[in-house]
Structure formats: C-alpha cells, structure tokens
Write an enzyme that holds these catalytic residues in place. Structure first.
Site, PDB file in Angstrom:
ATOM      1  N   ALA A 250       1.237  -2.603   0.292  1.00 12.63           N
ATOM      2  CA  ALA A 250       0.084  -2.770   1.200  1.00 12.63           C
ATOM      3  C   ALA A 250      -0.149  -1.568   2.117  1.00 12.63           C
ATOM      4  CB  ALA A 250       0.171  -4.056   2.015  1.00 12.63           C
ATOM      5  N   ALA A 251       0.515  -0.439   1.832  1.00  7.90           N
ATOM      6  CA  ALA A 251       0.205   0.781   2.591  1.00  7.90           C
ATOM      7  C   ALA A 251      -1.276   1.104   2.402  1.00  7.90           C
ATOM      8  CB  ALA A 251       1.071   1.949   2.108  1.00  7.90           C
ATOM      9  N   GLY A 252      -1.685   1.117   1.126  1.00  6.64           N
ATOM     10  CA  GLY A 252      -3.085   1.425   0.814  1.00  6.64           C
ATOM     11  C   GLY A 252      -4.029   0.352   1.336  1.00  6.64           C
ATOM     12  N   ASP A 253      -3.647  -0.913   1.199  1.00  8.67           N
ATOM     13  CA  ASP A 253      -4.530  -2.008   1.636  1.00  8.67           C
ATOM     14  C   ASP A 253      -4.736  -1.997   3.154  1.00  8.67           C
ATOM     15  OD1 ASP A 253      -4.616  -2.828  -0.976  1.00  8.67           O
ATOM     16  OD2 ASP A 253      -3.032  -4.321  -0.747  1.00  8.67           O
TER      17      ASP A 253
HETATM   18  P1  ATP Z   1       0.219   0.671  -2.178  1.00  7.84           P
HETATM   19  O1  ATP Z   1      -0.303   0.521  -3.588  1.00  7.84           O
HETATM   20  O2  ATP Z   1       1.721   0.752  -2.094  1.00  7.84           O
HETATM   21  O3  ATP Z   1      -0.389  -0.291  -1.213  1.00  7.84           O
HETATM   22  P2  ATP Z   1      -1.293   3.143  -2.231  1.00  7.84           P
HETATM   23  O4  ATP Z   1      -0.696   3.913  -3.368  1.00  7.84           O
HETATM   24  O5  ATP Z   1      -2.603   2.494  -2.448  1.00  7.84           O
HETATM   25  O6  ATP Z   1      -0.244   2.102  -1.644  1.00  7.84           O
HETATM   26  P3  ATP Z   1      -0.561   5.295  -0.502  1.00  7.84           P
HETATM   27  O7  ATP Z   1      -1.257   6.551  -0.829  1.00  7.84           O
HETATM   28  O8  ATP Z   1       0.849   5.154  -0.953  1.00  7.84           O
HETATM   29  O9  ATP Z   1      -1.466   4.086  -0.971  1.00  7.84           O
HETATM   30  O10 ATP Z   1      -0.552   5.056   1.073  1.00  7.84           O
HETATM   31  C1  ATP Z   1      -1.716   4.883   1.860  1.00  7.84           C
HETATM   32  C2  ATP Z   1      -1.499   5.552   3.198  1.00  7.84           C
HETATM   33  O11 ATP Z   1      -0.372   4.951   3.851  1.00  7.84           O
HETATM   34  C3  ATP Z   1      -1.166   7.052   3.105  1.00  7.84           C
HETATM   35  O12 ATP Z   1      -2.354   7.827   3.052  1.00  7.84           O
HETATM   36  C4  ATP Z   1      -0.373   7.244   4.398  1.00  7.84           C
HETATM   37  O13 ATP Z   1      -1.236   7.446   5.484  1.00  7.84           O
HETATM   38  C5  ATP Z   1       0.367   5.907   4.556  1.00  7.84           C
HETATM   39  N1  ATP Z   1       1.722   5.994   3.978  1.00  7.84           N
HETATM   40  C6  ATP Z   1       2.100   5.656   2.733  1.00  7.84           C
HETATM   41  N2  ATP Z   1       3.417   5.889   2.521  1.00  7.84           N
HETATM   42  C7  ATP Z   1       3.899   6.379   3.687  1.00  7.84           C
HETATM   43  C8  ATP Z   1       5.196   6.826   4.150  1.00  7.84           C
HETATM   44  N3  ATP Z   1       6.265   6.809   3.331  1.00  7.84           N
HETATM   45  N4  ATP Z   1       5.293   7.266   5.416  1.00  7.84           N
HETATM   46  C9  ATP Z   1       4.235   7.277   6.268  1.00  7.84           C
HETATM   47  N5  ATP Z   1       2.986   6.866   5.900  1.00  7.84           N
HETATM   48  C10 ATP Z   1       2.816   6.434   4.630  1.00  7.84           C
HETATM   49  O1  RIB Z   2      -1.534  -3.525  -2.872  1.00  9.24           O
HETATM   50  C1  RIB Z   2      -0.502  -4.473  -2.791  1.00  9.24           C
HETATM   51  C2  RIB Z   2      -0.917  -5.743  -3.468  1.00  9.24           C
HETATM   52  O2  RIB Z   2      -1.138  -5.477  -4.832  1.00  9.24           O
HETATM   53  C3  RIB Z   2       0.132  -6.830  -3.452  1.00  9.24           C
HETATM   54  O3  RIB Z   2       0.065  -7.676  -2.324  1.00  9.24           O
HETATM   55  C4  RIB Z   2      -0.075  -7.546  -4.779  1.00  9.24           C
HETATM   56  O4  RIB Z   2      -0.515  -8.858  -4.645  1.00  9.24           O
HETATM   57  C5  RIB Z   2      -1.066  -6.686  -5.562  1.00  9.24           C
HETATM   58  O5  RIB Z   2      -2.325  -7.221  -5.530  1.00  9.24           O
END
Ligand code: ATP
Ligand code: RIB
Length: 304
Positions: A250-253
C-alpha cells in the site's frame, strides 16, 4: 480537502510473513498469517478519507463475511458506501501477500466480485460522478471498460481523473484520452510505454505518447528512490524520506490517496502538484514502516 470518487477493488488480504520467497516446487513454513483489509481501490479511498477528504466508493463485494468486514471498515473510515454493490454469485476479492525479511512483497489477487462490476452498476452510481466532485480515481483491479465509461462521465463534469494502471496492463487509447494524471510504478511504466526508466531522459521518452494522447501529468513512483513528476514542459524528482521499511504493501495506494486528497483541483499546475507529491511521499514513508495495507495508513493528525 477534496470530494473524491474512487472506482476500485476491495480485497481481504491474507498476509504471510516468510524469511524468503519459496522457489518453484519448494515448500516453506511461514512465521505468521494475518487477515488484513486491502484492495487497491479501498486502500486509496481509506488514505484519502483519513487525510481529510470526502470519499465516495464505487465497488462490488461478495455475499460473505469478508465483504461484510471490508464494508464495515469503509464505513468506520467515513467513506460513502451507497454504491458498493453485492454480487450474489462470486466471492469478495482476496489477495495472498507474502512479505519477505526485507519488507518486500509479492501479491496474487483473486479478483472475485471486483471484476464483476457491470455497466448497469455504473449507471446506478452515475449520480455520484457529478460536478460537486473534484477528483475521480481508478486502477486495474476492476474491469477496464467500466473505468473508461466512468472517466468519460467524470470528464464531462470537469472532474480531474487519476489513473493508477496497477496491476500492470496496457492502457487503451480511449482511456488515456480521459486521464489527467497517470501514476504508474516502474514496472507499470515499462508495461504501458515499453520504456525502462534509468534516468529522467528515459522517462521523458516514455511519456511522449501519453502526453500526445492527452495525459497532462505523469507521476512515476520509484519505491525508496522516490517519485518523478513530468509534464510536457517540466520534470522533477522528489526523493523519498529515509525510513526503515518493514512492509511496502500500500505504499503506492497511500501515495495516490494522499495525492487525490491534497491536489489543488480548482487550479492544478506543476508547482502545486509538486507540493501534493511531497505530501504523498511523506504519507507513504509512514505506511512502509508498518505492517498491512489499511492498518498502516495514517490519519492527518499523524502527519507532521
Ligand atoms: P505497492 O505496490 O507496494 O503499494 P508501488 O510499487 O505501487 O507500491 P512504490 O513506487 O513502491 O509504489 O512506492 C510509492 C511511494 O512510496 C514512493 O514513490 C515513495 O515515495 C514511497 N516509498 C516506497 N517505498 C519506500 C521506502 N522503502 N522508503 C521510503 N518511502 C518509500
Ligand atoms: O497495493 C496493495 C494491494 O494490492 C493489496 O492490499 C492487495 O489487496 C492488492 O490489491
């Protein structure tokens, strides 16, 4: 504070803690398993709501316990659930999430009712896609043709549209033409543009087709390296905060929910989008230090 419509998925996440991922054919023991509310759509909705926005969810759950729990959670987070429909045949979406000792995850989604949202459902939800809304957000865990229809309606009402093309899937031209801001991670960017990002020059090459189709801003998230904002004229790298990540789910979310919540919808420009991205990076940096999708998303009062 914005009025936000989220069209997207609701999943019950089964989160497994492992030392390292199993190899093909291997059996391993997990340290623990937890059931945690998730789904890209619901996570983005929860983030936007906890950060102070009015959020309206369009989604579909099954007629089961997981669906009830997820719905109750959205309600608890003050999200409008009038347009969360119930599928009497298919189960609520699930995700099997494996987290290794570095805090990285691998996710398998079982879509269930999420992929059963129909055009008729959207017709019922039409009234929320109205000019009193500022932003509409969607992803690819629900049917793409429904997102196309919803974004067309949103653009007719001058609502800003944000597409998170996740899980990675090519974006049809008809959808791109109705997207204002697209937020892929590096893998999704490669899928939609064919370009692997190593520097800003690569990113610009990849963005050209997106801009030509009508997208106004591209924000590529780069995990711990931060994120990159690009418009036709400018680009800027926003570094991530340095934290010890234990679970990046949920970093991206949370980044997208925060962005939708913070954007100056009435006067969107590169500079205020940059401020919104800085805020979103702050929010996501908190999320990665805690376990679980919706369990880890902070409230406005938790942000400095
Ligand atoms: P996920 O699918 O795990 O929800 P994602 O791949 O869609 O994530 P990321 O690019 O990994 O998205 O992360 C989104 C944002 O979260 C990044 O642009 C950054 O600002 C923050 N972030 C992610 N990982 C880290 C980390 N290890 N430390 C600090 N900030 C982070
Ligand atoms: O981005 C994270 C989410 O991806 C999880 O909560 C999982 O349900 C999948 O949809």
């Amino acid at each position: 504070m914005n009025n936000i419509v989220v069209l997207g998925s609701m999943n019950m996440d089964m989160v497994l803690d492992v030392e390292q991922y199993p190899k093909e054919g291997e059996t391993i023991l997990a340290r623990s398993m937890e059931k945690i509310p998730g789904g890209k759509g619901a996570n983005q909705a929860v983030a936007a709501s906890r950060l102070g926005s009015n959020v309206f969810m369009i989604a579909k759950i099954g007629m089961d316990e997981n669906g009830e729990i997820l719905l109750a959670n959205l309600k608890k987070d003050n999200i409008n659930i009038e347009n969360v429909y119930i599928d009497k045949v298919n189960p609520t979406g699930n995700a099997i999430i494996t987290i290794n000792k570095s805090g990285n995850n691998s996710i398998i989604v079982v879509s269930g009712s999420n992929m059963k949202i129909t055009s008729k459902d959207l017709d019922k939800a039409k009234k929320v896609i109205d000019s009193d809304k500022d932003i509409m957000v969607s992803q690819f865990e629900t049917p793409i043709d429904i997102t196309v229809k919803a974004f067309k309606l949103a653009k007719e009402k001058n609502i800003i549209t944000i597409l998170n093309p996740a899980p990675a899937h090519k974006v049809p031209k008809e959808l791109l033409e109705n997207v204002d801001i697209i937020v892929p991670n590096e893998t999704e960017f490669l899928k939609i543009t064919g370009v692997e990002i190593n520097n800003t020059q690569d990113a610009r090459v990849g963005c050209e087709n997106l801009f030509n189709k009508g997208v106004k801003y591209v924000i590529v998230t780069l995990g711990e390296k931060g994120s990159m904002i690009l418009s036709k004229q400018k680009e800027e790298l926003i570094p991530a905060k340095k934290v010890k990540a234990i679970d990046t789910t949920a970093a991206g979310d949370s980044f997208i929910g925060a962005l939708a919540s913070k954007i100056d919808a009435k006067n969107l420009n590169f500079d205020n989008l940059k401020s919104a991205v800085e805020f979103s990076s702050e929010v996501s940096s908190i999320v990665v230090t805690k376990k679980g999708a919706q369990f880890s998303i902070p409230y406005l009062k938790d942000i400095k």
